[in-house]
Design a protein around this motif. Structure first.
Motif, PDB file in Angstrom:
ATOM      1  N   MET A 160       0.820  -1.213   0.000  1.00  0.00           N
ATOM      2  CA  MET A 160       0.000   0.000   0.000  1.00  0.00           C
ATOM      3  C   MET A 160       0.854   1.263   0.000  1.00  0.00           C
ATOM      4  SD  MET A 160      -3.034  -1.173   2.609  1.00  0.00           S
ATOM      5  CE  MET A 160      -3.838   0.412   2.650  1.00  0.00           C
ATOM      6  N   VAL A 161       1.971   1.241   0.729  1.00  0.00           N
ATOM      7  CA  VAL A 161       2.854   2.410   0.749  1.00  0.00           C
ATOM      8  C   VAL A 161       3.467   2.630  -0.630  1.00  0.00           C
ATOM      9  CG1 VAL A 161       5.068   3.239   1.648  1.00  0.00           C
ATOM     10  CG2 VAL A 161       3.349   2.323   3.209  1.00  0.00           C
ATOM     11  N   SER A 162       3.886   1.563  -1.277  1.00  0.00           N
ATOM     12  CA  SER A 162       4.525   1.709  -2.585  1.00  0.00           C
ATOM     13  C   SER A 162       3.532   2.143  -3.663  1.00  0.00           C
ATOM     14  CB  SER A 162       5.198   0.403  -2.994  1.00  0.00           C
ATOM     15  OG  SER A 162       4.242  -0.592  -3.234  1.00  0.00           O
ATOM     16  N   MET A 163       2.233   1.906  -3.425  1.00  0.00           N
ATOM     17  CA  MET A 163       1.213   2.307  -4.403  1.00  0.00           C
ATOM     18  C   MET A 163       0.558   3.635  -4.049  1.00  0.00           C
ATOM     19  SD  MET A 163      -0.541  -1.353  -5.224  1.00  0.00           S
ATOM     20  CE  MET A 163      -1.557  -0.672  -6.511  1.00  0.00           C
ATOM     21  N   ASP A 164       1.127   4.354  -3.075  1.00  0.00           N
ATOM     22  CA  ASP A 164       0.633   5.677  -2.677  1.00  0.00           C
ATOM     23  C   ASP A 164      -0.834   5.689  -2.245  1.00  0.00           C
ATOM     24  OD1 ASP A 164       2.960   7.094  -2.859  1.00  0.00           O
ATOM     25  OD2 ASP A 164       2.661   7.665  -4.954  1.00  0.00           O
ATOM     26  N   PHE A 165      -1.202   4.729  -1.393  1.00  0.00           N
ATOM     27  CA  PHE A 165      -2.534   4.752  -0.799  1.00  0.00           C
ATOM     28  C   PHE A 165      -2.629   5.949   0.142  1.00  0.00           C
ATOM     29  CE2 PHE A 165      -3.284   0.770  -2.630  1.00  0.00           C
ATOM     30  CZ  PHE A 165      -4.573   0.354  -2.365  1.00  0.00           C
ATOM     31  N   PRO A 166      -3.830   6.374   0.471  1.00  0.00           N
ATOM     32  CA  PRO A 166      -3.982   7.508   1.391  1.00  0.00           C
ATOM     33  C   PRO A 166      -3.325   7.223   2.747  1.00  0.00           C
ATOM     34  CG  PRO A 166      -6.067   7.017   0.337  1.00  0.00           C
ATOM     35  CD  PRO A 166      -5.115   5.927  -0.060  1.00  0.00           C
ATOM     36  N   PHE A 167      -2.773   8.272   3.332  1.00  0.00           N
ATOM     37  CA  PHE A 167      -2.015   8.131   4.575  1.00  0.00           C
ATOM     38  C   PHE A 167      -2.830   7.504   5.694  1.00  0.00           C
ATOM     39  CE2 PHE A 167      -0.823   9.846   8.736  1.00  0.00           C
ATOM     40  CZ  PHE A 167       0.469   9.349   8.830  1.00  0.00           C
ATOM     41  N   ASN A 168      -4.090   7.898   5.821  1.00  0.00           N
ATOM     42  CA  ASN A 168      -4.885   7.379   6.942  1.00  0.00           C
ATOM     43  C   ASN A 168      -5.094   5.865   6.840  1.00  0.00           C
ATOM     44  OD1 ASN A 168      -6.597   7.686   4.777  1.00  0.00           O
ATOM     45  ND2 ASN A 168      -8.328   8.407   5.985  1.00  0.00           N
ATOM     46  N   TRP A 169      -5.249   5.312   5.644  1.00  0.00           N
ATOM     47  CA  TRP A 169      -5.381   3.863   5.478  1.00  0.00           C
ATOM     48  C   TRP A 169      -4.110   3.160   5.922  1.00  0.00           C
ATOM     49  CZ3 TRP A 169      -8.329   1.484   0.858  1.00  0.00           C
ATOM     50  CH2 TRP A 169      -9.566   2.104   0.718  1.00  0.00           C
ATOM     51  N   VAL A 170      -2.993   3.681   5.455  1.00  0.00           N
ATOM     52  CA  VAL A 170      -1.698   3.069   5.781  1.00  0.00           C
ATOM     53  C   VAL A 170      -1.426   3.199   7.278  1.00  0.00           C
ATOM     54  CG1 VAL A 170       0.791   3.182   5.381  1.00  0.00           C
ATOM     55  CG2 VAL A 170      -0.788   3.476   3.465  1.00  0.00           C
TER      56      VAL A 170
ATOM     57  N   LEU B 206      -3.732   0.787   9.305  1.00  0.00           N
ATOM     58  CA  LEU B 206      -3.339  -0.597   9.076  1.00  0.00           C
ATOM     59  C   LEU B 206      -1.994  -0.897   9.741  1.00  0.00           C
ATOM     60  CD1 LEU B 206      -4.452  -3.100   7.717  1.00  0.00           C
ATOM     61  CD2 LEU B 206      -3.123  -2.516   5.696  1.00  0.00           C
ATOM     62  N   THR B 207      -1.107   0.087   9.796  1.00  0.00           N
ATOM     63  CA  THR B 207       0.169  -0.097  10.489  1.00  0.00           C
ATOM     64  C   THR B 207      -0.046  -0.246  11.987  1.00  0.00           C
ATOM     65  OG1 THR B 207       1.312   1.195   8.795  1.00  0.00           O
ATOM     66  CG2 THR B 207       2.447   0.903  10.891  1.00  0.00           C
ATOM     67  N   VAL B 208      -0.903   0.575  12.557  1.00  0.00           N
ATOM     68  CA  VAL B 208      -1.202   0.475  13.990  1.00  0.00           C
ATOM     69  C   VAL B 208      -1.856  -0.875  14.286  1.00  0.00           C
ATOM     70  CG1 VAL B 208      -2.613   1.430  15.860  1.00  0.00           C
ATOM     71  CG2 VAL B 208      -1.331   2.949  14.343  1.00  0.00           C
ATOM     72  N   PHE B 209      -2.784  -1.293  13.440  1.00  0.00           N
ATOM     73  CA  PHE B 209      -3.411  -2.600  13.611  1.00  0.00           C
ATOM     74  C   PHE B 209      -2.379  -3.713  13.476  1.00  0.00           C
ATOM     75  CE2 PHE B 209      -5.784  -6.263  11.803  1.00  0.00           C
ATOM     76  CZ  PHE B 209      -6.564  -6.535  12.909  1.00  0.00           C
ATOM     77  N   GLY B 210      -1.446  -3.569  12.531  1.00  0.00           N
ATOM     78  CA  GLY B 210      -0.389  -4.563  12.348  1.00  0.00           C
ATOM     79  C   GLY B 210       0.518  -4.659  13.563  1.00  0.00           C
ATOM     80  N   GLN B 211       0.820  -3.545  14.188  1.00  0.00           N
ATOM     81  CA  GLN B 211       1.648  -3.576  15.394  1.00  0.00           C
ATOM     82  C   GLN B 211       0.926  -4.273  16.538  1.00  0.00           C
ATOM     83  OE1 GLN B 211       2.597   0.535  15.937  1.00  0.00           O
ATOM     84  NE2 GLN B 211       4.251   0.500  14.433  1.00  0.00           N
ATOM     85  N   ALA B 212      -0.375  -4.044  16.657  1.00  0.00           N
ATOM     86  CA  ALA B 212      -1.154  -4.750  17.677  1.00  0.00           C
ATOM     87  C   ALA B 212      -1.190  -6.247  17.372  1.00  0.00           C
ATOM     88  CB  ALA B 212      -2.562  -4.181  17.747  1.00  0.00           C
TER      89      ALA B 212
END
Length: 74
Positions: free
Chosen positions: A22-32, A35-41
Motif C-alpha cells: 500500500m505504501v509503494s502504491m501511494d494509498f492515502p495516509f490514513n489507510w496506511v 493498518l500499520t497500527v493494527f499490524g503492530q497490535a
C-alpha cells in the motif's frame, strides 16, 4: 474454532506485507497509518499466541537442527 499460532504468524505477515504494498502504491495516509497500527497490535498478539501455544516436541538442543539431526534418531 480457535486460531492456531502459525495461522496468526501467516495472517500478521500478510498484513504487514500488505502495508508495504500500500505504501509503494501511494494509498492515502490514513489507510496506511491505521493498518500499520493494527499490524503492530497483531504483532503483540501473535507473539503472545506463539509463546502460550501448547506445542510439544520430543526434540532437544542435542538434536541440533530439525532437518539434519546429529543426536538421537527418532
Amino acid at each position: 474454532m480457535k486460531p492456531s499460532a502459525m495461522g496468526m504468524v501467516a495472517f500478521t505477515t500478510f498484513l504487514l506485507v500488505l502495508v508495504t504494498i500500500m505504501v509503494s502504491m501511494d494509498f492515502p495516509f490514513n489507510w496506511v497509518f491505521y493498518l500499520t497500527v493494527f499490524g503492530q497490535a497483531m504483532i503483540v498478539f501473535m507473539v503472545y499466541k506463539v509463546l502460550t501455544d501448547s506445542y510439544t516436541t520430543s526434540r532437544t538442543f542435542e538434536d541440533f537442527y530439525e532437518d539434519n539431526p546429529i543426536g538421537r534418531q527418532d
